[in-house]
Write a protein that holds these residues in place. Structure first.
Motif, PDB file in Angstrom:
ATOM      1  N   VAL A  80       0.867  -1.171   0.000  1.00 57.65           N
ATOM      2  CA  VAL A  80       0.000   0.000   0.000  1.00 57.65           C
ATOM      3  C   VAL A  80       0.908   1.227   0.000  1.00 57.65           C
ATOM      4  N   VAL A  81       0.809   2.033  -1.053  1.00 55.49           N
ATOM      5  CA  VAL A  81       1.644   3.220  -1.195  1.00 55.49           C
ATOM      6  C   VAL A  81       0.796   4.459  -0.923  1.00 55.49           C
ATOM      7  N   ARG A  82       1.301   5.325  -0.064  1.00 53.92           N
ATOM      8  CA  ARG A  82       0.589   6.555   0.302  1.00 53.92           C
ATOM      9  C   ARG A  82       0.348   7.408  -0.945  1.00 53.92           C
ATOM     10  N   GLY A  83      -0.853   7.914  -1.042  1.00 57.06           N
ATOM     11  CA  GLY A  83      -1.195   8.827  -2.127  1.00 57.06           C
ATOM     12  C   GLY A  83      -1.546  10.188  -1.556  1.00 57.06           C
ATOM     13  N   ALA A  84      -2.295  10.959  -2.321  1.00 57.38           N
ATOM     14  CA  ALA A  84      -2.631  12.324  -1.923  1.00 57.38           C
ATOM     15  C   ALA A  84      -3.928  12.409  -1.124  1.00 57.38           C
ATOM     16  N   THR A  85      -4.591  11.261  -0.895  1.00 54.69           N
ATOM     17  CA  THR A  85      -5.868  11.271  -0.171  1.00 54.69           C
ATOM     18  C   THR A  85      -5.759  10.421   1.091  1.00 54.69           C
ATOM     19  N   ALA A  86      -6.818  10.409   1.851  1.00 56.96           N
ATOM     20  CA  ALA A  86      -6.861   9.623   3.097  1.00 56.96           C
ATOM     21  C   ALA A  86      -7.041   8.126   2.846  1.00 56.96           C
ATOM     22  N   HIS A  87      -7.193   7.709   1.608  1.00 54.91           N
ATOM     23  CA  HIS A  87      -7.418   6.300   1.274  1.00 54.91           C
ATOM     24  C   HIS A  87      -6.351   5.395   1.901  1.00 54.91           C
ATOM     25  N   PHE A  88      -5.108   5.811   1.862  1.00 54.84           N
ATOM     26  CA  PHE A  88      -3.994   5.045   2.444  1.00 54.84           C
ATOM     27  C   PHE A  88      -4.288   4.701   3.906  1.00 54.84           C
ATOM     28  N   ASP A  89      -4.696   5.706   4.677  1.00 51.86           N
ATOM     29  CA  ASP A  89      -4.966   5.488   6.103  1.00 51.86           C
ATOM     30  C   ASP A  89      -6.102   4.502   6.313  1.00 51.86           C
ATOM     31  N   TYR A  90      -7.163   4.614   5.520  1.00 51.69           N
ATOM     32  CA  TYR A  90      -8.295   3.703   5.666  1.00 51.69           C
ATOM     33  C   TYR A  90      -7.906   2.274   5.303  1.00 51.69           C
ATOM     34  N   VAL A  91      -7.172   2.109   4.229  1.00 48.89           N
ATOM     35  CA  VAL A  91      -6.750   0.769   3.807  1.00 48.89           C
ATOM     36  C   VAL A  91      -5.830   0.153   4.867  1.00 48.89           C
ATOM     37  N   CYS A  92      -4.840   0.902   5.314  1.00 49.32           N
ATOM     38  CA  CYS A  92      -3.892   0.366   6.297  1.00 49.32           C
ATOM     39  C   CYS A  92      -4.595  -0.027   7.591  1.00 49.32           C
ATOM     40  N   ARG A  93      -5.496   0.813   8.058  1.00 50.37           N
ATOM     41  CA  ARG A  93      -6.231   0.507   9.294  1.00 50.37           C
ATOM     42  C   ARG A  93      -7.101  -0.734   9.107  1.00 50.37           C
ATOM     43  N   SER A  94      -7.809  -0.796   8.001  1.00 54.52           N
ATOM     44  CA  SER A  94      -8.693  -1.929   7.727  1.00 54.52           C
ATOM     45  C   SER A  94      -7.914  -3.242   7.678  1.00 54.52           C
ATOM     46  N   VAL A  95      -6.803  -3.231   6.973  1.00 57.88           N
ATOM     47  CA  VAL A  95      -5.993  -4.444   6.839  1.00 57.88           C
ATOM     48  C   VAL A  95      -5.416  -4.859   8.190  1.00 57.88           C
ATOM     49  N   THR A  96      -4.840  -3.922   8.906  1.00 59.68           N
ATOM     50  CA  THR A  96      -4.227  -4.231  10.196  1.00 59.68           C
ATOM     51  C   THR A  96      -5.262  -4.743  11.191  1.00 59.68           C
ATOM     52  N   ASP A  97      -6.376  -4.027  11.308  1.00 59.18           N
ATOM     53  CA  ASP A  97      -7.423  -4.475  12.235  1.00 59.18           C
ATOM     54  C   ASP A  97      -7.977  -5.831  11.824  1.00 59.18           C
ATOM     55  N   GLY A  98      -8.183  -6.030  10.522  1.00 59.69           N
ATOM     56  CA  GLY A  98      -8.729  -7.293  10.039  1.00 59.69           C
ATOM     57  C   GLY A  98      -7.802  -8.464  10.301  1.00 59.69           C
ATOM     58  N   LEU A  99      -6.518  -8.305  10.012  1.00 63.50           N
ATOM     59  CA  LEU A  99      -5.567  -9.396  10.230  1.00 63.50           C
ATOM     60  C   LEU A  99      -5.399  -9.706  11.713  1.00 63.50           C
ATOM     61  N   THR A 100      -5.403  -8.672  12.540  1.00 57.79           N
ATOM     62  CA  THR A 100      -5.318  -8.895  13.988  1.00 57.79           C
ATOM     63  C   THR A 100      -6.537  -9.655  14.482  1.00 57.79           C
ATOM     64  N   ARG A 101      -7.686  -9.274  13.997  1.00 62.82           N
ATOM     65  CA  ARG A 101      -8.921  -9.960  14.400  1.00 62.82           C
ATOM     66  C   ARG A 101      -8.889 -11.427  13.989  1.00 62.82           C
ATOM     67  N   VAL A 102      -8.433 -11.713  12.776  1.00 59.95           N
ATOM     68  CA  VAL A 102      -8.339 -13.102  12.325  1.00 59.95           C
ATOM     69  C   VAL A 102      -7.432 -13.902  13.258  1.00 59.95           C
ATOM     70  N   ALA A 103      -6.273 -13.355  13.579  1.00 57.22           N
ATOM     71  CA  ALA A 103      -5.329 -14.073  14.451  1.00 57.22           C
ATOM     72  C   ALA A 103      -5.965 -14.394  15.796  1.00 57.22           C
ATOM     73  N   LEU A 104      -6.613 -13.417  16.389  1.00 57.08           N
ATOM     74  CA  LEU A 104      -7.203 -13.629  17.711  1.00 57.08           C
ATOM     75  C   LEU A 104      -8.449 -14.508  17.652  1.00 57.08           C
ATOM     76  N   ASP A 105      -9.302 -14.297  16.663  1.00 60.14           N
ATOM     77  CA  ASP A 105     -10.526 -15.100  16.544  1.00 60.14           C
ATOM     78  C   ASP A 105     -10.226 -16.561  16.234  1.00 60.14           C
ATOM     79  N   GLU A 106      -9.239 -16.807  15.399  1.00 58.16           N
ATOM     80  CA  GLU A 106      -8.936 -18.171  14.964  1.00 58.16           C
ATOM     81  C   GLU A 106      -7.839 -18.825  15.805  1.00 58.16           C
ATOM     82  N   GLY A 107      -7.150 -18.061  16.637  1.00 57.21           N
ATOM     83  CA  GLY A 107      -6.086 -18.619  17.465  1.00 57.21           C
ATOM     84  C   GLY A 107      -4.893 -19.104  16.668  1.00 57.21           C
ATOM     85  N   ARG A 108      -4.630 -18.420  15.577  1.00 57.16           N
ATOM     86  CA  ARG A 108      -3.513 -18.777  14.703  1.00 57.16           C
ATOM     87  C   ARG A 108      -2.635 -17.556  14.457  1.00 57.16           C
TER      88      ARG A 108
END
Length: 166
Positions: A80-108
């Motif tokens: 994910v490469v930063r651009g001129a809009t807030a899209h970068f922040d939304y994508v990074c947050r979504s991915v990080t939160d999602g992957l963390t949730r998967v790890a904790l929910d699935e115990g992997r």
């Protein structure tokens, strides 16, 4: 890129484990290489691999969850490469939160091998290409397998009192 503090673990004994690797197709020159390095790291550790591809980084968590249900560890790869809009922040947050949730929910263990950078040059320097300062495909895979080995050790050992007190 910090450039310091990496633990330097090159391989672990993950014989019999399966690594699920999901990689985005966006910035394919980089993610293809990172995927190859992740598979090579899994093989060097004695693990089998299952590979899935998705369009972009936002799609990584849902496929990571499907992989976590059938694999010992999951490695998610993207750029994910930063651009001129807030899209970068939304994508990074979504991915990080999602992957963390998967790890904790699935115990992997779920390795966050998504490069979040200001420039494509920074991504190239972290993607494990010849001359790159870092190899995130390899490092993320070994880190996830190392965590899985630790979980197996903790789970297999006798119950012990941990923490403070007697």
């Amino acid at each position: 890129m910090a450039g310091f503090g990496e633990p330097g673990v090159s391989t672990v004994d993950a014989t019999g484990m399966t690594v699920g690797v999901v990689a985005a197709r966006w910035h394919g020159e980089l993610t293809d290489h990172m995927l190859g390095r992740a598979v090579a790291a899994a093989q060097a550790c004695g693990a089998a691999t299952v590979v899935a591809r998705v369009a972009g980084s936002v799609e990584l968590p849902v496929v990571a969850q499907a992989l976590a249900r059938r694999c010992d560890v999951v490695v998610a790869l993207g750029v994910v490469v930063r651009g001129a809009t807030a899209h970068f922040d939304y994508v990074c947050r979504s991915v990080t939160d999602g992957l963390t949730r998967v790890a904790l929910d699935e115990g992997r263990p779920v390795a966050h091998g998504v490069l979040t950078v200001d420039t494509i040059e920074q991504a190239r320097d972290r993607a494990g290409l010849p001359g790159s300062a870092e190899d995130k495909g390899w490092a993320a895979t070994v880190a996830a397998l190392d965590a899985a080995v630790a979980i197996r050790t903790v789970s297999a050992g006798p119950a012990q009192r941990l923490g403070f007190g007697g």
